[in-house]
Design an enzyme around this catalytic site. Structure first.
Site, short mmCIF file in Angstrom:
data_model
loop_
_atom_site.label_atom_id
_atom_site.label_comp_id
_atom_site.label_asym_id
_atom_site.label_seq_id
_atom_site.Cartn_x
_atom_site.Cartn_y
_atom_site.Cartn_z
N ASP A 95 12.30 10.49 -16.70
CA ASP A 95 12.76 11.86 -17.03
C ASP A 95 13.27 12.63 -15.81
O ASP A 95 13.47 13.85 -15.90
CB ASP A 95 11.64 12.65 -17.73
CG ASP A 95 11.40 12.12 -19.14
OD1 ASP A 95 12.37 11.59 -19.73
OD2 ASP A 95 10.27 12.21 -19.63
N GLY B 67 7.56 5.46 -7.18
CA GLY B 67 7.38 6.75 -6.51
C GLY B 67 7.42 6.61 -5.00
O GLY B 67 8.01 7.45 -4.30
N ASP B 68 6.83 5.55 -4.46
CA ASP B 68 6.82 5.34 -3.01
C ASP B 68 8.24 5.12 -2.49
O ASP B 68 8.61 5.64 -1.43
CB ASP B 68 5.97 4.11 -2.63
CG ASP B 68 4.55 4.18 -3.17
OD1 ASP B 68 4.06 5.30 -3.37
OD2 ASP B 68 3.94 3.11 -3.39
N TYR C 221 -6.21 -6.55 -2.69
CA TYR C 221 -6.21 -6.33 -4.14
C TYR C 221 -5.46 -7.45 -4.84
O TYR C 221 -4.63 -8.13 -4.24
CB TYR C 221 -5.65 -4.96 -4.52
CG TYR C 221 -4.16 -4.79 -4.36
CD1 TYR C 221 -3.59 -4.54 -3.12
CD2 TYR C 221 -3.32 -4.85 -5.48
CE1 TYR C 221 -2.23 -4.35 -2.98
CE2 TYR C 221 -1.96 -4.66 -5.35
CZ TYR C 221 -1.42 -4.41 -4.10
OH TYR C 221 -0.07 -4.24 -3.97
N GLY D 182 0.87 -1.18 0.00
CA GLY D 182 0.00 0.00 0.00
C GLY D 182 0.91 1.22 0.00
O GLY D 182 1.95 1.20 0.65
N GLY E 297 9.17 9.97 -13.60
CA GLY E 297 9.60 8.68 -14.14
C GLY E 297 11.03 8.70 -14.63
O GLY E 297 11.93 9.23 -13.95
P1 ADP Z 1 5.24 7.09 -9.61
O1 ADP Z 1 5.54 5.65 -9.32
O2 ADP Z 1 4.70 7.82 -8.42
O3 ADP Z 1 4.46 7.33 -10.87
P2 ADP Z 1 7.57 7.90 -11.11
O4 ADP Z 1 7.14 7.03 -12.21
O5 ADP Z 1 7.76 9.34 -11.39
O6 ADP Z 1 6.65 7.79 -9.82
O7 ADP Z 1 8.93 7.30 -10.57
C1 ADP Z 1 9.52 7.69 -9.36
C2 ADP Z 1 11.02 7.62 -9.49
O8 ADP Z 1 11.41 6.30 -9.84
C3 ADP Z 1 11.57 8.51 -10.59
O9 ADP Z 1 11.81 9.81 -10.10
C4 ADP Z 1 12.85 7.78 -10.98
O10 ADP Z 1 13.88 8.12 -10.07
C5 ADP Z 1 12.49 6.32 -10.76
N1 ADP Z 1 12.05 5.69 -12.02
C6 ADP Z 1 10.79 5.42 -12.40
N2 ADP Z 1 10.75 4.84 -13.62
C7 ADP Z 1 12.05 4.74 -14.02
C8 ADP Z 1 12.70 4.23 -15.20
N3 ADP Z 1 12.01 3.72 -16.23
N4 ADP Z 1 14.06 4.30 -15.25
C9 ADP Z 1 14.77 4.83 -14.22
N5 ADP Z 1 14.21 5.32 -13.10
C10 ADP Z 1 12.88 5.28 -12.99
#
Ligand code: ADP
Length: 306
Positions: free
Chosen positions: A229, A257-258, A88, A29, A227
């Site tokens: 980026d 993200g967590d 879930y 969670g 992500g």
């Molecule tokens: P959420 O899971 O909340 O959508 P993000 O997708 O922005 O969060 O991902 C959170 C962090 O995880 C990013 O800031 C990055 O550091 C890392 N991350 C996520 N996806 C990737 C990826 N494809 N390659 C490298 N790092 C990633």
């Protein structure tokens, strides 16, 4: 003296496919995942506690034991007679994941229904973490109770941290969602949104727009995750960009993200350097997306130079 990181929200029973029609049971969670990574990354002079409500059934007992075994404090967790945890299931079809939830009557929905207990927990903490999911699962009045408590904590100078974690399906309407999430941010010191969610549900056309909106509400620091980026930090007006790590093969982005939030907060609380904390959390999150599941064990996070 030991300091306390308190995370508030819902941990659910997770069922995932284990082949041959078998299901594997786990627990996860958003706010619990963040507590897990904060625990993995913080030194022993910090306690990490989880605040939620559970039932009095065997599954609640098992979840409590699991949280405890992770080194996360369970003494503040409320037990409610006759209730059960939410559940879930992760479905896999042609490599695509989808989720089914059974959480409408979960005990966690009553986590703020005992205001004295909530106040005691928040008062005992140095850092308070909650999310848009925490707010979304609460009855309206209880969400107001929680918001009032975190506002008190902010006024008392505590670090109150909020991840909007926008999940429209959990909200009764877009209006209630927008208002309550904005109130969550207003009541916090640090807001840690994901740009995808903010663009989709608040219509932000840039990371700048997300930062501007949350600062205008009264949040002091913002960390926008985007992500692969990278992340943009705005700490008291000072802006820094930290690129994501290159990941050879992304296996499972659950809890990226967590985990970023937990690792970021751990490092930020210990050294107070936000860009350095973001560089560290970027490395941890890169490990997390390279493994299966929401909760990657400490040994696989590369924390000891491994
Ligand atoms: P959420 O899971 O909340 O959508 P993000 O997708 O922005 O969060 O991902 C959170 C962090 O995880 C990013 O800031 C990055 O550091 C890392 N991350 C996520 N996806 C990737 C990826 N494809 N390659 C490298 N790092 C990633």
């Amino acid at each position: 003296m030991s300091r306390r990181f308190l995370s508030i929200g819902e941990c659910m029973v997770e069922l995932s496919q284990a082949g041959d029609g078998l299901l594997r049971k786990g627990f996860a969670g958003d706010t619990f995942n963040t507590a897990w990574y904060a625990r993995a990354c913080l030194a022993a002079d910090w306690s990490v506690d989880y605040f939620t409500a559970l039932g009095d059934d065997a599954m609640s007992d098992e979840m409590l034991a699991f949280i405890d075994k992770a080194g996360i404090g369970t003494s503040l967790i409320r037990r409610i007679r006759g209730r059960t945890p939410g559940l879930y299931m992760i479905n896999l079809k042609n490599g695509e994941r989808s989720f089914s939830y059974w959480r409408d009557s979960a005990a966690a929905r009553s986590l703020a229904a005992d205001p004295d207990r909530l106040r005691e927990a928040v008062e005992s903490a140095d850092v308070v973490y909650f999310s848009g999911i925490t707010l979304a699962i609460l009855p309206h009045e209880d969400a107001e109770t929680l918001l009032a408590e975190v506002r008190r904590a902010k006024a008392a100078g505590k670090l109150v941290v909020f991840d909007p974690n926008i999940r429209p399906r959990l909200w009764s309407s877009y209006d209630v969602m927008h208002t309550t999430i904005s109130e969550g941010a207003r009541s916090s010191v640090l807001v840690m949104p994901s740009f995808d969610d903010e663009a989709a549900h608040f219509g932000d056309d840039s990371i700048e727009a997300t930062i501007h909106r949350y600062r205008a509400l009264g949040a002091i620091h913002i960390v926008v995750k985007n992500g692969s980026d990278g992340v943009t930090l705005n700490f008291a007006g000072e802006q820094t960009f930290v690129p994501a790590e290159k990941v050879e093969k992304v296996i499972d982005t659950t809890s990226a993200g967590d985990s970023f939030n937990g690792a970021f907060l751990a490092r930020y609380l210990e050294a107070g350097d936000a860009p350095a904390a973001a560089r560290f959390a970027t490395k941890v999150a890169a490990r997390v997306v390279s493994e299966h599941g929401a909760l990657v064990p400490r040994e696989k996070l590369g924390l000891d130079g491994g």
